[in-house]
Structures are given as structure tokens and as C-alpha cells.
Design an enzyme around this catalytic site. Structure first.
Site: not given
Length: 486
Positions: A316, A322
Site C-alpha cells: 500500500s 500492508k
């Protein structure tokens, strides 16, 4: 610069290129996909094999002088070895049923053969692209034969990549053989199984795809060489069709065979449709596997999180920490493309009219590109994902131990109704299945422990002794909820 002429007049070509006037016109007419023949080396090798086989057969039948046959064969050998592929500049997507591709090959081979004979490029009085390189051929038999050989060669490399994927999945199956997890049907808890069983199934799926593709590929080895324009063999001599197929088998080292009926072979694209459908099946199966990998690795905290995929890149631009399942995601997209290609191949085959299918170029493009995509996708999935997958053993077992689905194992002992009551109460109150059975006194603790041992539920086996259950104890079956009349 050099000047060449054809039916439509004269054109000037750079002296440093080996393709000729018809190839030049095709590059101007077909600026469609931006993907040239040069990007599919197996197809170019197929063209070289076809042209060499024809030259050898023509020479043996007394139709082509020895020096010409030798020069053509040598030029074809060089192309088959990987040289001059940048001279194949025509767009894969073209009108004319492949004539531009055929002439691209004829011209490159002719000009290289002229060099080998000591002549200049374009001096076609000594060796001609049509009269010599294309002798006893038509685009209508040479082009589809080259496509079949190119697709077959490309498929062997794709099958190799799929074999590596199967082996990687089998490796993970062995590593996860003792990992107990909850099996799921319709995304709902079902019964326990092992993670190894799940991955072993994936390996079998890929293996089946390999077998089916190999069988479909064998059908491509029936070729229509000698058919020329419509299958009647016009402009060939008796025995040429048999001789050229024999030479093609020798040159390509493939068990090619003459098609049963050359008229049928010229107009029917059924073998391409069969291979495309089989390739689509492989794509569907591999995409399903990738869907599962994404589900099983979802989370990692708020999803299933039963497996961990290798972290290959940050996931991300805004969410810290992430990591996305990017490898299964890209393989999914490749599979979607192949599924779409199958529809194109189907419609293109259906577009064949009378004695020829004009849409074979798009069939060739989609099959060759689809095979390349699948080959690269399988290799990426194997080495960038599957081999590095790890299991979260505790999480997998935790889902099993807390699942209401354990009640399924009670059916052989308690019967369906009592087992439903146990499951309903466990679901409603959050009580463990074991505690409900013990509280009702339906099974002795030792029998219950043996019966609800997750490892015993992953394969067929004997149930606990029904005589130990307290027959006659009342079963609290919940009242069914009313349902709407739909």
C-alpha cells in the site's frame, strides 16, 4: 537502398533488411496489435521447419536445384537456431489468412539464401521468394502447419512450467500433511481435513491440466502440407504431400503426420478450438487455486490467515505494514485473459467459410500469447509464491477445535437429530460441542475424546461404540424458524 517490385508496383527498401516488398506493405497495412512475429520465436521456428522441409522435398522430386535447396535449408537452419528473428516484422494480427506472414518468411529466407550463394539481396533472378522458397506451397497449407508446429513447441515449455507448479504444490502438500484445519464448503465450516490434503488436491488439478493439454497438443501434429490452395494439391507433383510431411518430421524431430483429408485440413480449425478450450480449462483450474490462496492467506488478523504467502513487495502507498497477495492476483488476471482468448478462438474458427478460414492469424496470436502468458504465470506462481508458503498451524487447529462442525462426527453415534441439536445449541450459546454432549451424558468422556479427535476425521474410520450412548435421553431439538414463502 534497393528497389523491389510486385503486383502493385515498385518500392524502395533499405539495403540492410532481408525482408522484401510484400513484408513492407504488410507493415504499413497492419499496424494493429504492435506485436510482431519476432515476439514468438517458436512460431518463427515453425515457419523455418516448414520451408526447409519443402525445399528438401522439392529437391528430391527434381523440382529445385541442389544449390538452391542447400542455400534455403541453411538459411532455415540459421533461423531455427535463433538468428534473424528481428527480420520477422509483420504484425501478428493481419488480414489475408496469413499471407503476409508467409511472405515475410519467404523473403527473409530468400535474401539470406542469396547471400549464401554469393548474390545481393533482392537479386531474385537467382533465387525467388515465390518460385523457389514457396515452391509447391500455398499460404493455406504452409501457414497453418507452421502455426501448429509453433503452438506445439510453445506448449512444451508451458507444460514444463506447469509441471514445476505441480511439483511445488506437492512439496507443500507433504510439508503440511500433519496440519489439521477446517474444511469449508460454500465458505462455511464443513469438516476437518489437513492442509496437506488441500494442497495435494491442487497438485492433482494442475497434473490433470497437463495431461489434457498434452493430448490436445498431439492432435496438432496432423498437418495439411501439400494441400496448397484449397486442399487439392494444385501446383504440386504426385507424392509431394507424403514426401514433404516426411521431411517435416525429420527437420522438426516431431511425429508429424499427414492429415487424413487435405481439403478438410485447409478449412477446419477444430484442432485449434480443442486446444484453446483445454487451455481455458487449465486457466480456470489455476485461477481457482489462486482464489483459494488469497482466501486462505486473508487477514492476517481479521481474515482466515491459515497460510502465509511470501512477502514480495509492500502492499500500500498509505497503509503501513500492508502486504498484498500480488502473485496470485497477477496469475488470476492472466487466467482471465486466457479465458477471453478462448472465446476469440471459438468465434474465429466459426468464421471459416467454404475452403479457408481467413481468421487464423488471430487464432495463432491468441494461442501463442496465451501459452506464453500461462507459462510465465506458472513459473512466477511457483518460484515467487508457492514454494515459500508457510502454515499457521496453531490458527488452523484453533478453527477446528472451536468449530460447531465437529458435531458432524457425532452422527454415526447420536443420530442426525441429536447431532443437529448439539450443533444448534453450540451455535446459539457459544458452548463447546464436547461440553454439550458430556452435560447430556450421551457419551463417555473417553469415547467423546476419541470420536472428536480432529486427526481421526480426516479419513474414513470406525465410529465410537453406539452402545455407550445413553439411548432414550431426551434430545432438545430447537424449534425451526418460520420461513417466508418465496
Amino acid at each position: 537502398m534497393r528497389v523491389e517490385h510486385d503486383l502493385l508496383g515498385e518500392r524502395v527498401l533499405p539495403e540492410d533488411v532481408r525482408f522484401g516488398i510484400q513484408t513492407l506493405r504488410a507493415t504499413e497495412n497492419f499496424r494493429i496489435s504492435g506485436v510482431s512475429l519476432a515476439q514468438f520465436s517458436d512460431f518463427i521456428v515453425g515457419l523455418a521447419h516448414v520451408k526447409k522441409a519443402a525445399a528438401l522435398a522439392n529437391h528430391e522430386l527434381g523440382l529445385l536445384a541442389a544449390d538452391k535447396a542447400r542455400a534455403i535449408a541453411t538459411a532455415c537452419d540459421e533461423i531455427a537456431a535463433g538468428r534473424m528473428h528481428d527480420e520477422f516484422v509483420v504484425d501478428m494480427v493481419q488480414g489475408g489468412a496469413g499471407t503476409s506472414t508467409n511472405m515475410n518468411a519467404n523473403e527473409v529466407i530468400a535474401n539470406r539464401a542469396l547471400e549464401l550463394m554469393g548474390h545481393g539481396r533482392g537479386d531474385y533472378q537467382w533465387l525467388h521468394p515465390n518460385d523457389d522458397v514457396n515452391r509447391s506451397q500455398s499460404t493455406n497449407d504452409a501457414y497453418p502447419t507452421a502455426v501448429k508446429i509453433g503452438v506445439y513447441l510453445s506448449m512444451q515449455r508451458t507444460l514444463s512450467a506447469m509441471g514445476e507448479l505441480k511439483a511445488a504444490l506437492a512439496d507443500r502438500a507433504a510439508a503440511f500433511a500433519d496440519v489439521i484445519k477446517m474444511g469449508r464448503t460454500q465458505l462455511q465450516d464443513a469438516v476437518p481435513m489437513t492442509l496437506g490434503q488441500e494442497f495435494a488436491a491442487y497438485a492433482v488439478m494442475v497434473g490433470e491440466s497437463v495431461q489434457h493439454l498434452r493430448r490436445a497438443g498431439d492432435d496438432l501434429l496432423a498437418v495439411g502440407m501439400g494441400a496448397t490452395a484449397v486442399g487439392t494439391g494444385i501446383n504440386t507433383v504426385p507424392g509431394y504431400a507424403e514426401r514433404v510431411v516426411q521431411k517435416l518430421a525429420e527437420v522438426s524431430r516431431l511425429p508429424v503426420r499427414r492429415a487424413e483429408d487435405l481439403v478438410e485440413a485447409t478449412q477446419d480449425s477444430g484442432h485449434f478450438v480443442q486446444l484453446s478450450a483445454t487451455l481455458k480449462r487449465a486457466a480456470v483450474q489455476i485461477s481457482k487455486i489462486c482464489n483459494d490462496l488469497r482466501l486462505l492467506s486473508s487477514g492476517p488478523r481479521a481474515g482466515l490467515g491459515e497460510i502465509r504467502l511470501p512477502a514480495v513487495q509492500p502492499g500500500s502507498s498509505i497503509m503501513p505494514g500492508k502486504v498484498n497477495p500480488v502473485i496470485p492476483e497477477v496469475v488470476n488476471q492472466v487466467c482471465f485473459q486466457i479465458i477471453g482468448y478462448d472465446l476469440t478462438v471459438t468465434l474465429a474458427a466459426d468464421a471459416g467459410q467454404l475452403e479457408l478460414n481467413m481468421a487464423e492469424p488471430i487464432i495463432a496470436f491468441d494461442l501463442l500469447h496465451g501459452l506464453k502468458l500461462l507459462r510465465n504465470a506458472c513459473s512466477t506462481l511457483t518460484h515467487r509464491c508457492v514454494l515459500g508458503i508457510e502454515a499457521d498451524r496453531e490458527r488452523c487447529r484453533g478453527f477446528v477445535e472451536g468449530s460447531v462442525a465437529l458435531a458432524t462426527a457425532l452422527i454415526p453415534v447420536l443420530g442426525y437429530d441429536r447431532s443437529v441439536a448439539v450443533a444448534a445449541e453450540a451455535q446459539r450459546d457459544g458452548t463447546a460441542v464436547r461440553d454439550i454432549v458430556v452435560r447430556n451424558g450421551w457419551l463417555a468422556r473417553e469415547d467423546l475424546d476419541r470420536l472428536l479427535r480432529p486427526e481421526s476425521m480426516t479419513a474414513p474410520g470406525p465410529a465410537a461404540d453406539p452402545g455407550r450412548a445413553r439411548v432414550g435421553t431426551r434430545t432438545r431439538v430447537p424449534e425451526p424458524r418460520p420461513t417466508e414463502d418465496r
